[in-house]
Motif scaffolding. Structure first.
Motif, PDB file in Angstrom:
ATOM      1  N   VAL A 146       0.856  -1.179   0.000  1.00 45.35           N
ATOM      2  CA  VAL A 146       0.000   0.000   0.000  1.00 45.35           C
ATOM      3  C   VAL A 146       0.896   1.234   0.000  1.00 45.35           C
ATOM      4  O   VAL A 146       1.997   1.214   0.556  1.00 45.35           O
ATOM      5  N   ALA A 147       0.443   2.324  -0.614  1.00 54.24           N
ATOM      6  CA  ALA A 147       1.241   3.547  -0.658  1.00 54.24           C
ATOM      7  C   ALA A 147       0.383   4.747  -0.282  1.00 54.24           C
ATOM      8  O   ALA A 147      -0.780   4.839  -0.677  1.00 54.24           O
ATOM      9  N   LEU A 148       0.975   5.646   0.483  1.00 53.47           N
ATOM     10  CA  LEU A 148       0.355   6.934   0.794  1.00 53.47           C
ATOM     11  C   LEU A 148       0.983   7.984  -0.109  1.00 53.47           C
ATOM     12  O   LEU A 148       2.217   8.070  -0.201  1.00 53.47           O
ATOM     13  N   MET A 149       0.164   8.794  -0.775  1.00 51.12           N
ATOM     14  CA  MET A 149       0.698   9.796  -1.689  1.00 51.12           C
ATOM     15  C   MET A 149      -0.357  10.844  -2.005  1.00 51.12           C
ATOM     16  O   MET A 149      -1.540  10.652  -1.692  1.00 51.12           O
ATOM     17  N   PRO A 150       0.046  11.953  -2.639  1.00 49.23           N
ATOM     18  CA  PRO A 150      -0.951  12.917  -3.097  1.00 49.23           C
ATOM     19  C   PRO A 150      -1.905  12.266  -4.101  1.00 49.23           C
ATOM     20  O   PRO A 150      -1.473  11.503  -4.966  1.00 49.23           O
ATOM     21  N   GLU A 151      -3.175  12.563  -3.978  1.00 52.53           N
ATOM     22  CA  GLU A 151      -4.154  11.972  -4.894  1.00 52.53           C
ATOM     23  C   GLU A 151      -3.844  12.334  -6.345  1.00 52.53           C
ATOM     24  O   GLU A 151      -4.059  11.531  -7.255  1.00 52.53           O
ATOM     25  N   THR A 152      -3.306  13.533  -6.563  1.00 52.39           N
ATOM     26  CA  THR A 152      -2.975  13.943  -7.930  1.00 52.39           C
ATOM     27  C   THR A 152      -1.939  13.020  -8.556  1.00 52.39           C
ATOM     28  O   THR A 152      -2.019  12.698  -9.741  1.00 52.39           O
ATOM     29  N   ALA A 153      -0.960  12.577  -7.764  1.00 51.56           N
ATOM     30  CA  ALA A 153       0.077  11.688  -8.281  1.00 51.56           C
ATOM     31  C   ALA A 153      -0.510  10.336  -8.659  1.00 51.56           C
ATOM     32  O   ALA A 153      -0.135   9.737  -9.674  1.00 51.56           O
ATOM     33  N   ALA A 154      -1.433   9.841  -7.851  1.00 45.46           N
ATOM     34  CA  ALA A 154      -2.053   8.549  -8.133  1.00 45.46           C
ATOM     35  C   ALA A 154      -2.928   8.614  -9.376  1.00 45.46           C
ATOM     36  O   ALA A 154      -2.908   7.707 -10.218  1.00 45.46           O
ATOM     37  N   ARG A 155      -3.688   9.702  -9.533  1.00 39.26           N
ATOM     38  CA  ARG A 155      -4.618   9.810 -10.657  1.00 39.26           C
ATOM     39  C   ARG A 155      -3.900   9.928 -11.992  1.00 39.26           C
ATOM     40  O   ARG A 155      -4.421   9.487 -13.014  1.00 39.26           O
ATOM     41  N   ARG A 156      -2.715  10.524 -11.998  1.00 39.54           N
ATOM     42  CA  ARG A 156      -2.025  10.719 -13.269  1.00 39.54           C
ATOM     43  C   ARG A 156      -1.071   9.561 -13.605  1.00 39.54           C
ATOM     44  O   ARG A 156      -0.423   9.567 -14.650  1.00 39.54           O
ATOM     45  N   SER A 157      -0.995   8.567 -12.719  1.00 39.63           N
ATOM     46  CA  SER A 157      -0.088   7.444 -12.937  1.00 39.63           C
ATOM     47  C   SER A 157      -0.462   6.670 -14.198  1.00 39.63           C
ATOM     48  O   SER A 157      -1.637   6.488 -14.529  1.00 39.63           O
TER      49      SER A 157
END
Length: 298
Positions: free
Chosen positions: A243-254
């Motif tokens: 599992v990873a914690l990160m900014p939602e923006t980073a996850a959405r653009r992956s």
């Protein structure tokens, strides 16, 4: 009382390194010469400036006052040199900008690239730090501008809104936690900490922040693997490694977004806002004020 620029720069180096020996090396002085200069400053003021101990040297109250003024003088000298250097090298000025991990990776690259393209004679010293350390550095004059989370206490500084920065948990859709929460849109941080995490490598400010939030819950964040970027973290998470914690923006653009489940954190601290902070907008050099205006506009 006479202090020259060498004295003041030496004292800043000692205070920031926590050591007379290291400060002397940074100032390109022999240790006996550096020690003599410090003693001379203390004798001129008739007050101790450093508290010396086995762990090094720390400024006293008087030393912190001197440090504040020494940094201000050094900043003015640097500004003068930068302005004069325009005639020799074309560089008109340099801005010291500190930011947290989210700002560094998610929001600043495009904004700074456009700003530098429009201002080819300017340079920016960009450094990633924890928000609380940024606030202190800006307050002490060690940086011109900071970008911090609104969780940091920046009441003593001028602040301006910069970006929303909601944090999320990311995992492969095949991960056991994803199967458990596939019909939900959010999750508590505490409910995920029993699982292995994928984190950022090195001394990442974001990783320190994530571990600190786990500690506040009385829990431990176990990082199975650490990587250099949010992009790499997403790829590893998509493979099912954790599992990873990160900014939602980073996850959405992956590039692996289709293979990932992105769950918003329901914890209040995860709904962050980023702020631009500085001591006094009107006191900044013109080029630094222009950068603040660009960041606020963007």
């Amino acid at each position: 009382m006479r202090f020259d620029l060498t004295d003041l720069k030496l004292f800043v180096h000692i205070a920031e390194s926590g050591s007379i020996t290291a400060g002397a090396q940074l100032a390109h002085l022999a240790l006996p010469s550096a020690s003599a200069r410090v003693r001379g400053m203390e004798q001129a003021l008739d007050v101790p400036l450093l508290q010396r101990g086995r762990r090094g040297a720390e400024p006293t109250e008087a030393g912190r006052a001197l440090l504040h003024h020494a940094r201000a003088i050094a900043r003015q000298v640097n500004d003068m040199q930068a302005d004069l250097a325009e005639f020799a090298s074309g560089l008109k000025g340099r801005i010291r900008l500190l930011c947290n991990t989210s700002a560094m990776t998610e929001f600043l690259p495009d904004a700074l690239a456009a700003f530098l393209a429009a201002h080819p004679q300017l340079g920016i010293d960009l450094e990633e730090r924890l928000s609380r350390d940024i606030v202190q550095a800006v307050a002490e004059g060690a940086a011109d501008i900071g970008i911090v989370s609104d969780a940091a206490n920046a009441e003593a500084l001028q602040t301006f809104a910069f970006r929303d920065d909601r944090l999320a948990l990311v995992m492969a859709r095949s991960h056991p936690l994803a199967r458990q929460y596939r019909r939900r849109s959010s999750i508590r941080y505490a409910d995920a900490l029993a699982h292995d995490f994928i984190g950022l490598a090195g001394d990442s400010a974001f990783q320190q922040y994530a571990a600190g939030q786990a500690s506040r819950l009385g829990l431990h964040m176990h990082c199975k693997i650490r990587l250099r970027s949010f992009e790499a973290v997403c790829r590893m998470a998509a493979s099912g490694a954790g599992v990873a914690l990160m900014p939602e923006t980073a996850a959405r653009r992956s590039a692996d977004a289709d293979r990932l489940l992105v769950l918003k954190l329901s914890d209040e601290w995860a709904d962050r806002k980023l702020l631009i902070c500085l001591r006094d907008l009107d006191a900044l050099p013109r080029h630094a004020r222009e950068l603040v205006a660009t960041l606020r506009r963007d």
